[in-house]
Structures are given as C-alpha cells and as structure tokens.
Motif scaffolding. Structure first.
Motif, PDB file in Angstrom:
ATOM      1  N   ARG A  90      -4.260 -11.948  -1.686  1.00  0.00           N
ATOM      2  CA  ARG A  90      -3.795 -10.755  -2.394  1.00  0.00           C
ATOM      3  C   ARG A  90      -3.327 -11.134  -3.807  1.00  0.00           C
ATOM      4  O   ARG A  90      -2.580 -12.091  -3.990  1.00  0.00           O
ATOM      5  CB  ARG A  90      -2.641 -10.171  -1.573  1.00  0.00           C
ATOM      6  CG  ARG A  90      -2.101  -8.911  -2.080  1.00  0.00           C
ATOM      7  CD  ARG A  90      -0.965  -8.483  -1.155  1.00  0.00           C
ATOM      8  NE  ARG A  90      -0.247  -7.398  -1.738  1.00  0.00           N
ATOM      9  CZ  ARG A  90       0.091  -6.315  -1.096  1.00  0.00           C
ATOM     10  NH1 ARG A  90      -0.205  -6.200   0.177  1.00  0.00           N
ATOM     11  NH2 ARG A  90       0.755  -5.372  -1.695  1.00  0.00           N
ATOM     12  N   CYS A  91      -3.752 -10.339  -4.803  1.00  0.00           N
ATOM     13  CA  CYS A  91      -3.339 -10.611  -6.185  1.00  0.00           C
ATOM     14  C   CYS A  91      -1.927 -10.076  -6.421  1.00  0.00           C
ATOM     15  O   CYS A  91      -1.406  -9.288  -5.639  1.00  0.00           O
ATOM     16  CB  CYS A  91      -4.323  -9.996  -7.183  1.00  0.00           C
ATOM     17  SG  CYS A  91      -4.302  -8.201  -7.252  1.00  0.00           S
ATOM     18  N   LEU A  92      -1.329 -10.494  -7.517  1.00  0.00           N
ATOM     19  CA  LEU A  92       0.050 -10.106  -7.826  1.00  0.00           C
ATOM     20  C   LEU A  92       0.221  -8.603  -8.027  1.00  0.00           C
ATOM     21  O   LEU A  92       1.270  -8.048  -7.723  1.00  0.00           O
ATOM     22  CB  LEU A  92       0.537 -10.833  -9.083  1.00  0.00           C
ATOM     23  CG  LEU A  92       0.702 -12.343  -8.962  1.00  0.00           C
ATOM     24  CD1 LEU A  92       1.050 -12.932 -10.326  1.00  0.00           C
ATOM     25  CD2 LEU A  92       1.771 -12.673  -7.934  1.00  0.00           C
ATOM     26  N   THR A  93      -0.802  -7.937  -8.546  1.00  0.00           N
ATOM     27  CA  THR A  93      -0.675  -6.515  -8.857  1.00  0.00           C
ATOM     28  C   THR A  93      -1.343  -5.601  -7.822  1.00  0.00           C
ATOM     29  O   THR A  93      -1.488  -4.398  -8.051  1.00  0.00           O
ATOM     30  CB  THR A  93      -1.267  -6.226 -10.242  1.00  0.00           C
ATOM     31  OG1 THR A  93      -2.621  -6.671 -10.263  1.00  0.00           O
ATOM     32  CG2 THR A  93      -0.455  -6.895 -11.342  1.00  0.00           C
ATOM     33  N   HIS A  94      -1.711  -6.143  -6.683  1.00  0.00           N
ATOM     34  CA  HIS A  94      -2.407  -5.367  -5.655  1.00  0.00           C
ATOM     35  C   HIS A  94      -1.628  -4.101  -5.278  1.00  0.00           C
ATOM     36  O   HIS A  94      -2.202  -3.011  -5.216  1.00  0.00           O
ATOM     37  CB  HIS A  94      -2.662  -6.218  -4.397  1.00  0.00           C
ATOM     38  CG  HIS A  94      -3.366  -5.450  -3.334  1.00  0.00           C
ATOM     39  ND1 HIS A  94      -4.735  -5.373  -3.270  1.00  0.00           N
ATOM     40  CD2 HIS A  94      -2.887  -4.686  -2.318  1.00  0.00           C
ATOM     41  CE1 HIS A  94      -5.063  -4.606  -2.251  1.00  0.00           C
ATOM     42  NE2 HIS A  94      -3.973  -4.180  -1.662  1.00  0.00           N
ATOM     43  N   SER A  95      -0.348  -4.237  -5.038  1.00  0.00           N
ATOM     44  CA  SER A  95       0.452  -3.083  -4.615  1.00  0.00           C
ATOM     45  C   SER A  95       0.459  -1.981  -5.667  1.00  0.00           C
ATOM     46  O   SER A  95       0.403  -0.795  -5.340  1.00  0.00           O
ATOM     47  CB  SER A  95       1.898  -3.493  -4.316  1.00  0.00           C
ATOM     48  OG  SER A  95       1.928  -4.341  -3.203  1.00  0.00           O
ATOM     49  N   LEU A  96       0.531  -2.351  -6.927  1.00  0.00           N
ATOM     50  CA  LEU A  96       0.507  -1.373  -8.009  1.00  0.00           C
ATOM     51  C   LEU A  96      -0.765  -0.547  -7.963  1.00  0.00           C
ATOM     52  O   LEU A  96      -0.734   0.691  -7.973  1.00  0.00           O
ATOM     53  CB  LEU A  96       0.627  -2.079  -9.361  1.00  0.00           C
ATOM     54  CG  LEU A  96       0.424  -1.192 -10.590  1.00  0.00           C
ATOM     55  CD1 LEU A  96       1.580  -0.206 -10.732  1.00  0.00           C
ATOM     56  CD2 LEU A  96       0.268  -2.047 -11.828  1.00  0.00           C
ATOM     57  N   TRP A  97      -1.918  -1.219  -7.920  1.00  0.00           N
ATOM     58  CA  TRP A  97      -3.193  -0.509  -7.945  1.00  0.00           C
ATOM     59  C   TRP A  97      -3.431   0.251  -6.651  1.00  0.00           C
ATOM     60  O   TRP A  97      -4.011   1.343  -6.664  1.00  0.00           O
ATOM     61  CB  TRP A  97      -4.336  -1.476  -8.250  1.00  0.00           C
ATOM     62  CG  TRP A  97      -4.103  -2.252  -9.502  1.00  0.00           C
ATOM     63  CD1 TRP A  97      -4.129  -3.609  -9.654  1.00  0.00           C
ATOM     64  CD2 TRP A  97      -3.767  -1.726 -10.802  1.00  0.00           C
ATOM     65  NE1 TRP A  97      -3.835  -3.947 -10.949  1.00  0.00           N
ATOM     66  CE2 TRP A  97      -3.607  -2.810 -11.667  1.00  0.00           C
ATOM     67  CE3 TRP A  97      -3.586  -0.444 -11.302  1.00  0.00           C
ATOM     68  CZ2 TRP A  97      -3.286  -2.652 -13.012  1.00  0.00           C
ATOM     69  CZ3 TRP A  97      -3.247  -0.281 -12.636  1.00  0.00           C
ATOM     70  CH2 TRP A  97      -3.108  -1.375 -13.473  1.00  0.00           C
ATOM     71  N   ASP A  98      -2.986  -0.286  -5.550  1.00  0.00           N
ATOM     72  CA  ASP A  98      -3.121   0.401  -4.270  1.00  0.00           C
ATOM     73  C   ASP A  98      -2.269   1.673  -4.264  1.00  0.00           C
ATOM     74  O   ASP A  98      -2.721   2.731  -3.814  1.00  0.00           O
ATOM     75  CB  ASP A  98      -2.710  -0.537  -3.132  1.00  0.00           C
ATOM     76  CG  ASP A  98      -3.104  -0.001  -1.778  1.00  0.00           C
ATOM     77  OD1 ASP A  98      -4.258   0.452  -1.626  1.00  0.00           O
ATOM     78  OD2 ASP A  98      -2.251  -0.032  -0.865  1.00  0.00           O
ATOM     79  N   ASP A  99      -1.052   1.599  -4.791  1.00  0.00           N
ATOM     80  CA  ASP A  99      -0.184   2.776  -4.887  1.00  0.00           C
ATOM     81  C   ASP A  99      -0.801   3.837  -5.797  1.00  0.00           C
ATOM     82  O   ASP A  99      -0.740   5.032  -5.499  1.00  0.00           O
ATOM     83  CB  ASP A  99       1.210   2.404  -5.398  1.00  0.00           C
ATOM     84  CG  ASP A  99       2.037   1.640  -4.377  1.00  0.00           C
ATOM     85  OD1 ASP A  99       1.641   1.591  -3.195  1.00  0.00           O
ATOM     86  OD2 ASP A  99       3.083   1.084  -4.769  1.00  0.00           O
ATOM     87  N   LEU A 100      -1.384   3.414  -6.916  1.00  0.00           N
ATOM     88  CA  LEU A 100      -2.018   4.352  -7.823  1.00  0.00           C
ATOM     89  C   LEU A 100      -3.172   5.076  -7.134  1.00  0.00           C
ATOM     90  O   LEU A 100      -3.294   6.306  -7.228  1.00  0.00           O
ATOM     91  CB  LEU A 100      -2.524   3.642  -9.080  1.00  0.00           C
ATOM     92  CG  LEU A 100      -3.245   4.521 -10.099  1.00  0.00           C
ATOM     93  CD1 LEU A 100      -2.349   5.647 -10.610  1.00  0.00           C
ATOM     94  CD2 LEU A 100      -3.755   3.667 -11.254  1.00  0.00           C
ATOM     95  N   SER A 101      -4.003   4.356  -6.424  1.00  0.00           N
ATOM     96  CA  SER A 101      -5.116   4.965  -5.686  1.00  0.00           C
ATOM     97  C   SER A 101      -4.591   5.991  -4.689  1.00  0.00           C
ATOM     98  O   SER A 101      -5.129   7.103  -4.579  1.00  0.00           O
ATOM     99  CB  SER A 101      -5.923   3.898  -4.937  1.00  0.00           C
ATOM    100  OG  SER A 101      -6.506   2.987  -5.827  1.00  0.00           O
TER     101      SER A 101
END
Length: 157
Positions: free
Chosen positions: A103-114
C-alpha cells in the motif's frame, strides 16, 4: 477529475429519456439528434444500460426505449457504473498493492476521494436532475439535458 465521454453521454442520454419518455418510447435517433451523440455510440451505451435493467426497449414500428425503473430510483452512480466507467483515484484500483505490492502512503486519501464521489453521485437521481433543470430554467426542453448535467458538475466542484 474528468468524467469520460462514456459516462457523461450515458447520463445525458438517460436524462433525455427521463425528460421525453412519458408519452411513449424514445428512439436512439431522437436522443442522438437532441444531444448530438453519435447513434452508434448510443447503441453501445444502451446495450450496457439494458443489461443492467436501467432501460427497457420496445421493438417494431413506434418502438424505442423507456426507463427501466422510475427516475427517482435511478442514481447517477448507477448509470456511470452500468457503462463501466467508474472513476477510481487509487493507482491500484483499491487492491492496496500500489507500491511494489504494498500500500502506498496516499492510498487512503485517494480511496476516500473515490468513495466520496461515488456517494455524492449515488444520492442524485434522474428525477433530481429533471427537477434541478425545471427549477433553474422554468421547464426543461429536451435540448437542455446536457446543460443540466453541466450545472450539477459545477455545483459539485
């Protein structure tokens, strides 16, 4: 984020159908003419929409398409997902293997945006779009279906 023409045209065509399908079936050639979308492209989109039961077709003379459900039961997210055009912001399509299997460092950010975008579009129905157009334009001629979609996109931005 930019929605592809596939998703955008599917929503526009469905809105045209919602606006013009009360008096009888609407032909794809009518939608094509009203919205400036190629007939062959509409045929591809409606095959996917029909498979998800968002539209139903009537064959023969006087045939065309109706909404498969009531306009207030069809969300914009339903339409976009039906034509396989969901916008996913993670590079890994949610598998959490963005960075060499991890998992990349910003995965949660982009997943939340989606997820936020999906939830936003899930809450808007075709009936909502019809009402928004009527509220802002004192009626919604069939040529305005694309304009209503643009108004909703601007409100979301």
């Amino acid at each position: 984020m930019r929605l592809s023409t596939k998703g955008r045209y599917a929503v526009t065509a469905m809105l045209d159908l919602a606006l013009n399908g009360q008096d009888g079936p609407v032909t794809l050639s009518d939608i094509s003419e009203n919205q400036g979308i190629s007939l062959s492209y509409l045929e591809q989109l409606f095959a996917a929409l029909r498979a998800k039961k968002l539209v139903r077709g009537v064959r023969g003379p006087g045939g065309g398409y109706f909404l498969g459900r009531e306009a207030d039961e069809i969300s914009i997210a339903n339409i976009i997902c039906a034509v396989d055009e969901w916008v996913e912001f993670t590079r890994c399509q949610g598998k959490e293997d963005c960075r060499g299997g991890q998992r990349c460092l910003t995965h949660s950010l982009w997943d939340d945006l989606s997820r936020q975008i999906y939830e936003f579009l899930e809450e808007i129905s075709l009936a909502d779009l019809v009402r928004r157009g009527q509220d802002s334009d004192h009626g919604c001629p069939k040529e305005k279906a694309g304009g209503i979609l643009d108004d909703v996109a601007e409100q979301a931005a």
